[in-house]
Design a protein around this motif. Sequence first.
Motif, PDB file in Angstrom:
ATOM      1  N   LEU A  65       0.736  -1.182   0.269  1.00 45.84           N
ATOM      2  CA  LEU A  65       0.019  -0.053  -0.167  1.00 45.84           C
ATOM      3  C   LEU A  65       0.753   1.245  -0.063  1.00 45.84           C
ATOM      4  CD1 LEU A  65      -2.639  -1.126   2.578  1.00 45.84           C
ATOM      5  CD2 LEU A  65      -3.205  -0.389   0.244  1.00 45.84           C
ATOM      6  N   THR A  66       0.254   2.320  -0.686  1.00 46.60           N
ATOM      7  CA  THR A  66       1.078   3.657  -0.560  1.00 46.60           C
ATOM      8  C   THR A  66      -0.109   4.806  -0.226  1.00 46.60           C
ATOM      9  OG1 THR A  66       2.336   5.200  -1.420  1.00 46.60           O
ATOM     10  CG2 THR A  66       0.999   4.120  -3.079  1.00 46.60           C
ATOM     11  N   ALA A  67      -0.003   5.688   0.392  1.00 46.11           N
ATOM     12  CA  ALA A  67      -1.023   6.785   0.837  1.00 46.11           C
ATOM     13  C   ALA A  67      -1.194   7.644  -0.509  1.00 46.11           C
ATOM     14  CB  ALA A  67      -0.462   7.325   1.878  1.00 46.11           C
ATOM     15  N   CYS A  68      -2.432   8.065  -0.620  1.00 53.59           N
ATOM     16  CA  CYS A  68      -2.602   8.957  -1.796  1.00 53.59           C
ATOM     17  C   CYS A  68      -4.137   9.783  -1.377  1.00 53.59           C
ATOM     18  CB  CYS A  68      -2.669   8.216  -3.127  1.00 53.59           C
ATOM     19  SG  CYS A  68      -3.215   9.468  -4.592  1.00 53.59           S
ATOM     20  N   HIS A  69      -3.789  10.875  -0.804  1.00 52.56           N
ATOM     21  CA  HIS A  69      -5.090  11.424  -0.183  1.00 52.56           C
ATOM     22  C   HIS A  69      -4.846  12.979  -0.360  1.00 52.56           C
ATOM     23  CE1 HIS A  69      -2.082  12.549   3.045  1.00 52.56           C
ATOM     24  NE2 HIS A  69      -1.889  11.364   3.208  1.00 52.56           N
ATOM     25  N   ASP A  70      -5.903  13.557   0.077  1.00 51.44           N
ATOM     26  CA  ASP A  70      -5.988  15.177  -0.328  1.00 51.44           C
ATOM     27  C   ASP A  70      -4.832  15.823  -0.079  1.00 51.44           C
ATOM     28  OD1 ASP A  70      -8.684  14.889  -1.386  1.00 51.44           O
ATOM     29  OD2 ASP A  70      -9.646  15.256   0.726  1.00 51.44           O
ATOM     30  N   HIS A  71      -4.031  15.455   0.902  1.00 49.33           N
ATOM     31  CA  HIS A  71      -2.849  16.123   1.816  1.00 49.33           C
ATOM     32  C   HIS A  71      -1.775  15.991   0.915  1.00 49.33           C
ATOM     33  CE1 HIS A  71      -5.468  17.760   4.635  1.00 49.33           C
ATOM     34  NE2 HIS A  71      -5.818  16.735   4.936  1.00 49.33           N
ATOM     35  N   ASN A  72      -1.428  14.860   0.158  1.00 46.75           N
ATOM     36  CA  ASN A  72      -0.159  14.417  -0.350  1.00 46.75           C
ATOM     37  C   ASN A  72      -0.487  14.170  -1.983  1.00 46.75           C
ATOM     38  OD1 ASN A  72      -1.357  11.901  -0.537  1.00 46.75           O
ATOM     39  ND2 ASN A  72       0.504  11.003   0.202  1.00 46.75           N
ATOM     40  N   GLU A  73      -1.557  14.188  -2.249  1.00 47.92           N
ATOM     41  CA  GLU A  73      -1.999  13.738  -3.839  1.00 47.92           C
ATOM     42  C   GLU A  73      -1.008  14.396  -4.764  1.00 47.92           C
ATOM     43  OE1 GLU A  73      -5.655  12.603  -6.770  1.00 47.92           O
ATOM     44  OE2 GLU A  73      -5.778  13.572  -4.994  1.00 47.92           O
ATOM     45  N   ASN A  74      -0.791  15.741  -4.739  1.00 48.14           N
ATOM     46  CA  ASN A  74       0.096  16.375  -5.706  1.00 48.14           C
ATOM     47  C   ASN A  74       1.740  15.930  -5.596  1.00 48.14           C
ATOM     48  OD1 ASN A  74      -1.769  18.223  -6.755  1.00 48.14           O
ATOM     49  ND2 ASN A  74      -1.331  19.718  -4.949  1.00 48.14           N
ATOM     50  N   MET A  75       2.093  15.525  -4.233  1.00 47.04           N
ATOM     51  CA  MET A  75       3.230  15.033  -4.252  1.00 47.04           C
ATOM     52  C   MET A  75       3.527  13.808  -4.728  1.00 47.04           C
ATOM     53  SD  MET A  75       4.474  16.812  -0.388  1.00 47.04           S
ATOM     54  CE  MET A  75       2.782  16.087   0.356  1.00 47.04           C
ATOM     55  N   VAL A  76       2.630  12.778  -4.615  1.00 45.75           N
ATOM     56  CA  VAL A  76       2.658  11.535  -5.045  1.00 45.75           C
ATOM     57  C   VAL A  76       2.435  11.014  -6.594  1.00 45.75           C
ATOM     58  CG1 VAL A  76       2.601  10.827  -2.587  1.00 45.75           C
ATOM     59  CG2 VAL A  76       0.715  10.498  -4.436  1.00 45.75           C
ATOM     60  N   ILE A  77       1.897  12.042  -7.161  1.00 52.37           N
ATOM     61  CA  ILE A  77       1.531  11.901  -8.513  1.00 52.37           C
ATOM     62  C   ILE A  77       2.580  11.533  -9.471  1.00 52.37           C
ATOM     63  CG2 ILE A  77       0.808  12.965 -10.684  1.00 52.37           C
ATOM     64  CD1 ILE A  77      -1.516  14.356  -9.039  1.00 52.37           C
ATOM     65  N   ASP A  78       3.713  12.308  -9.476  1.00 52.35           N
ATOM     66  CA  ASP A  78       4.990  12.002 -10.294  1.00 52.35           C
ATOM     67  C   ASP A  78       5.435  10.726 -10.036  1.00 52.35           C
ATOM     68  OD1 ASP A  78       4.663  14.426 -11.613  1.00 52.35           O
ATOM     69  OD2 ASP A  78       6.266  15.277 -10.439  1.00 52.35           O
ATOM     70  N   GLN A  79       5.376  10.225  -8.660  1.00 53.72           N
ATOM     71  CA  GLN A  79       6.093   9.109  -8.461  1.00 53.72           C
ATOM     72  C   GLN A  79       5.008   7.857  -9.050  1.00 53.72           C
ATOM     73  OE1 GLN A  79       6.242   8.297  -4.190  1.00 53.72           O
ATOM     74  NE2 GLN A  79       6.354   6.010  -4.556  1.00 53.72           N
ATOM     75  N   LEU A  80       3.914   7.825  -8.823  1.00 56.02           N
ATOM     76  CA  LEU A  80       2.960   7.008  -9.298  1.00 56.02           C
ATOM     77  C   LEU A  80       2.881   6.961 -10.971  1.00 56.02           C
ATOM     78  CD1 LEU A  80      -0.063   7.343  -6.926  1.00 56.02           C
ATOM     79  CD2 LEU A  80       1.762   5.688  -6.612  1.00 56.02           C
ATOM     80  N   ILE A  81       2.953   7.988 -11.462  1.00 54.55           N
ATOM     81  CA  ILE A  81       2.942   8.028 -13.052  1.00 54.55           C
ATOM     82  C   ILE A  81       4.326   7.402 -13.446  1.00 54.55           C
ATOM     83  CG2 ILE A  81       3.034   9.392 -15.088  1.00 54.55           C
ATOM     84  CD1 ILE A  81       0.046   9.405 -13.838  1.00 54.55           C
ATOM     85  N   GLY A  82       5.378   7.715 -12.766  1.00 52.73           N
ATOM     86  CA  GLY A  82       6.793   7.058 -13.013  1.00 52.73           C
ATOM     87  C   GLY A  82       6.595   5.520 -13.045  1.00 52.73           C
ATOM     88  N   ARG A  83       5.698   5.087 -11.907  1.00 52.36           N
ATOM     89  CA  ARG A  83       5.594   3.549 -11.939  1.00 52.36           C
ATOM     90  C   ARG A  83       4.925   3.055 -13.106  1.00 52.36           C
ATOM     91  NH1 ARG A  83       5.655   1.842  -5.612  1.00 52.36           N
ATOM     92  NH2 ARG A  83       5.855  -0.379  -6.755  1.00 52.36           N
ATOM     93  N   LEU A  84       3.850   3.548 -13.430  1.00 52.07           N
ATOM     94  CA  LEU A  84       2.971   3.260 -14.524  1.00 52.07           C
ATOM     95  C   LEU A  84       3.723   3.448 -15.731  1.00 52.07           C
ATOM     96  CD1 LEU A  84      -0.045   5.174 -13.448  1.00 52.07           C
ATOM     97  CD2 LEU A  84      -0.132   2.659 -13.726  1.00 52.07           C
ATOM     98  N   LYS A  85       4.541   4.404 -15.927  1.00 55.00           N
ATOM     99  CA  LYS A  85       5.459   4.406 -17.222  1.00 55.00           C
ATOM    100  C   LYS A  85       6.392   3.187 -17.271  1.00 55.00           C
ATOM    101  CE  LYS A  85       5.022   9.298 -18.325  1.00 55.00           C
ATOM    102  NZ  LYS A  85       5.803  10.282 -18.708  1.00 55.00           N
ATOM    103  N   ASN A  86       6.800   2.908 -16.156  1.00 58.34           N
ATOM    104  CA  ASN A  86       7.633   1.679 -16.126  1.00 58.34           C
ATOM    105  C   ASN A  86       6.823   0.334 -16.257  1.00 58.34           C
ATOM    106  OD1 ASN A  86       9.959   3.276 -16.078  1.00 58.34           O
ATOM    107  ND2 ASN A  86       9.851   3.359 -13.693  1.00 58.34           N
ATOM    108  N   GLY A  87       5.821   0.190 -16.448  1.00 56.57           N
ATOM    109  CA  GLY A  87       4.937  -0.936 -16.631  1.00 56.57           C
ATOM    110  C   GLY A  87       4.439  -1.428 -15.663  1.00 56.57           C
ATOM    111  N   GLU A  88       4.388  -0.875 -14.553  1.00 57.48           N
ATOM    112  CA  GLU A  88       3.627  -1.359 -13.277  1.00 57.48           C
ATOM    113  C   GLU A  88       1.994  -0.903 -13.152  1.00 57.48           C
ATOM    114  OE1 GLU A  88       6.549  -1.715  -9.658  1.00 57.48           O
ATOM    115  OE2 GLU A  88       6.497   0.474 -10.381  1.00 57.48           O
ATOM    116  N   ASN A  89       1.200  -1.972 -12.913  1.00 60.24           N
ATOM    117  CA  ASN A  89      -0.349  -1.530 -12.900  1.00 60.24           C
ATOM    118  C   ASN A  89      -0.495  -0.977 -11.044  1.00 60.24           C
ATOM    119  OD1 ASN A  89      -0.856  -2.503 -15.182  1.00 60.24           O
ATOM    120  ND2 ASN A  89      -1.296  -4.549 -14.622  1.00 60.24           N
TER     121      ASN A  89
END
Length: 289
Positions: free
Chosen positions: A53-77
């Motif tokens: 699990l990783t947190a994605c909520h109102d207070h941190n969504e802006n900060m974790v988006i790049d990280q999550l998008i990066g993982r998606l681009k690397n082929g991770e669902n």
Amino acid sequence: MSAQLFVVATPIGHLDDMTFRAVEVLKSVAVIAAEDTRQSIQLLRHFNIITPLTACHDHNENMVIDQLIGRLKNGENIALVSDAGTPLISDPGFKLVRAAQEHGIRVTPVPGACAAIAALSSVGLPSDRFSFEGFLPSKSSQRLLQLEKLKDETQTLIFYEAPHRILASVKDMAQVFGADRPVGFAREITKTFETIKKMTLAELVSLIERDHNQQKGEIVLVIGGAAKEVDLDQLKLDQLLTRLLEDLSVKAASQLAADLSGVKKKIAYQRALELTAEKEQDKLDRDLN
């Protein structure tokens, strides 16, 4: 790019409402982005899901988006979940979904529970047209202004409300919409103390004041739309056609009504058919009773 962002609905109370597909998706993805990891871990344990699990909520969504998008681009669902129900419906996730779309990443919904739709389906108010309004402002002055903007809307309105504000909100609704406006009150849907009632706003105020238990849990309010104003031209046409149909056929009555009122014959004919059908249905209902 084959990775996907799965938007996964989870139960709003009864764990048996979790779909088989949702379980399989949560087991198969590389990581689950959750509104509250402490809440979601209970659900995962129940279904023996060991995905990180990783947190994605109102207070941190802006900060974790790049990280999550990066993982998606690397082929991770990745799967996105909220504490309960469908993500983005008064819950976090919109910014992540939008970012995924902008980067050409496939976003796949995994449908399931949604408190707003569950309430609408069960309170007995019109569901052909409705508007989801989410949470009203917490301050009464702002809440009243928002309700004023909505008071003349004719579609059914759906609101979420917090337990500690429910009485004040319903009182404000009664003040703006009118005490006789119908309301569906859905509390703790699918849970042990589920309450689903339909009444007027005045009656709901009285219920909440009498029974403090009605100020507990997750609450959805479904408000009947404002009554449509009567079209005077339509009313006059109906009165004219009703009288003519007592002595004439539909064709003759609609022709004469068109000549006298100035409306198009096609409109008069269609309305004459409708009035005739309504009259026949009323007669059938009386015969059955």
